[in-house]
Design a protein around this motif. Structure first.
Motif, PDB file in Angstrom:
ATOM      1  N   GLN A  43     -71.426  -8.720  -8.727  1.00 24.20           N
ATOM      2  CA  GLN A  43     -70.997  -8.465 -10.093  1.00 24.20           C
ATOM      3  C   GLN A  43     -69.507  -8.201 -10.104  1.00 24.20           C
ATOM      4  OE1 GLN A  43     -73.091  -5.340 -12.193  1.00 24.20           O
ATOM      5  NE2 GLN A  43     -72.552  -6.241 -14.166  1.00 24.20           N
ATOM      6  N   ALA A  44     -68.807  -9.027 -10.823  1.00 23.64           N
ATOM      7  CA  ALA A  44     -67.369  -8.853 -10.998  1.00 23.64           C
ATOM      8  C   ALA A  44     -67.119  -8.023 -12.251  1.00 23.64           C
ATOM      9  CB  ALA A  44     -66.690 -10.213 -11.106  1.00 23.64           C
ATOM     10  N   PRO A  45     -65.992  -7.335 -12.331  1.00 23.33           N
ATOM     11  CA  PRO A  45     -65.698  -6.520 -13.521  1.00 23.33           C
ATOM     12  C   PRO A  45     -65.782  -7.350 -14.789  1.00 23.33           C
ATOM     13  CG  PRO A  45     -64.143  -6.024 -11.785  1.00 23.33           C
ATOM     14  CD  PRO A  45     -64.938  -7.203 -11.315  1.00 23.33           C
ATOM     15  N   GLY A  46     -66.514  -6.847 -15.755  1.00 22.05           N
ATOM     16  CA  GLY A  46     -66.617  -7.523 -17.040  1.00 22.05           C
ATOM     17  C   GLY A  46     -67.568  -8.699 -17.065  1.00 22.05           C
ATOM     18  N   LYS A  47     -68.231  -8.953 -15.958  1.00 18.88           N
ATOM     19  CA  LYS A  47     -69.159 -10.076 -15.892  1.00 18.88           C
ATOM     20  C   LYS A  47     -70.572  -9.593 -15.595  1.00 18.88           C
ATOM     21  CE  LYS A  47     -65.821 -13.601 -14.511  1.00 18.88           C
ATOM     22  NZ  LYS A  47     -65.534 -14.705 -13.557  1.00 18.88           N
ATOM     23  N   GLU A  48     -71.525 -10.454 -15.880  1.00 16.39           N
ATOM     24  CA  GLU A  48     -72.911 -10.124 -15.599  1.00 16.39           C
ATOM     25  C   GLU A  48     -73.205 -10.295 -14.106  1.00 16.39           C
ATOM     26  OE1 GLU A  48     -74.923 -11.330 -19.892  1.00 16.39           O
ATOM     27  OE2 GLU A  48     -75.459 -12.434 -18.092  1.00 16.39           O
ATOM     28  N   ARG A  49     -74.210  -9.583 -13.662  1.00 11.33           N
ATOM     29  CA  ARG A  49     -74.631  -9.721 -12.281  1.00 11.33           C
ATOM     30  C   ARG A  49     -75.228 -11.104 -12.057  1.00 11.33           C
ATOM     31  NH1 ARG A  49     -77.500  -4.686 -10.403  1.00 11.33           N
ATOM     32  NH2 ARG A  49     -78.976  -5.224 -12.055  1.00 11.33           N
ATOM     33  N   GLU A  50     -74.911 -11.682 -10.921  1.00 13.15           N
ATOM     34  CA  GLU A  50     -75.457 -12.997 -10.603  1.00 13.15           C
ATOM     35  C   GLU A  50     -76.028 -12.990  -9.196  1.00 13.15           C
ATOM     36  OE1 GLU A  50     -72.604 -16.157 -10.354  1.00 13.15           O
ATOM     37  OE2 GLU A  50     -71.070 -14.896  -9.438  1.00 13.15           O
ATOM     38  N   VAL A  51     -76.991 -13.846  -9.000  1.00 13.54           N
ATOM     39  CA  VAL A  51     -77.601 -13.985  -7.693  1.00 13.54           C
ATOM     40  C   VAL A  51     -76.727 -14.888  -6.842  1.00 13.54           C
ATOM     41  CG1 VAL A  51     -79.701 -14.578  -6.459  1.00 13.54           C
ATOM     42  CG2 VAL A  51     -79.838 -13.812  -8.833  1.00 13.54           C
ATOM     43  N   VAL A  52     -76.513 -14.503  -5.609  1.00 10.60           N
ATOM     44  CA  VAL A  52     -75.683 -15.293  -4.706  1.00 10.60           C
ATOM     45  C   VAL A  52     -76.558 -16.079  -3.734  1.00 10.60           C
ATOM     46  CG1 VAL A  52     -73.927 -15.188  -2.902  1.00 10.60           C
ATOM     47  CG2 VAL A  52     -73.800 -13.638  -4.873  1.00 10.60           C
TER      48      VAL A  52
END
Length: 136
Positions: A43-52
């Motif tokens: 999860q990057a600042p200001g972004k939604e969590r994503e699966v890697v």
């Protein structure tokens, strides 16, 4: 089950890092950890969590399109109550900068459901995360 991530840091674009997630402990039913599924998320600042990347109990592996060919997930079923899930990250780019989290889904049939489509499932147990910063 407890999860502890390590290996984050700061690198320049094109560099590499290896993240490690140590899962330890027992599920409620005392099923060995190798029976469960792990995933790396970010999860990057200001972004939604994503699966890697994810690896299931049958060693089925999936990657996000953005990391295919650059990241590699692996798993070591060290002991019944200890698993280590690593994420080798090569050719890192600034857009890979984020806090990376390890998660485990302690459901025996987790291999039937892709973690890729469920970045925020209530059935996950999370680590505290480790930060990756990639500079251009």
């Amino acid at each position: 089950v407890n999860l502890e991530e390590s290996g984050g840091g700061s690198v320049q674009a094109g560099g590499s890092l290896r993240l490690s997630c140590v899962g330890s402990g027992w599920s409620l039913n005392r099923i060995p950890l190798r029976a469960f599924c792990f995933g790396w998320f970010r999860q990057a600042p200001g972004k939604e969590r994503e699966v890697v990347a994810t690896i299931d109990s049958r060693d089925g592996i999936e990657y996000a399109d953005s990391v295919k060919g650059r990241f590699t997930i692996s798993r070591d079923n060290v002991e019944d109550h200890k698993n280590i899930v690593d994420l080798q990250m090569n050719n890192l780019q600034p857009e890979d900068s984020a806090k990376y989290y390890c998660a485990i889904e302690t459901q025996y049939d987790c291999f039937l459901r892709s973690m890729m489509a469920r970045p925020n499932s209530d059935s996950y147990t999370w680590g505290q995360g480790t930060t990756v910063t990639v500079s251009s």
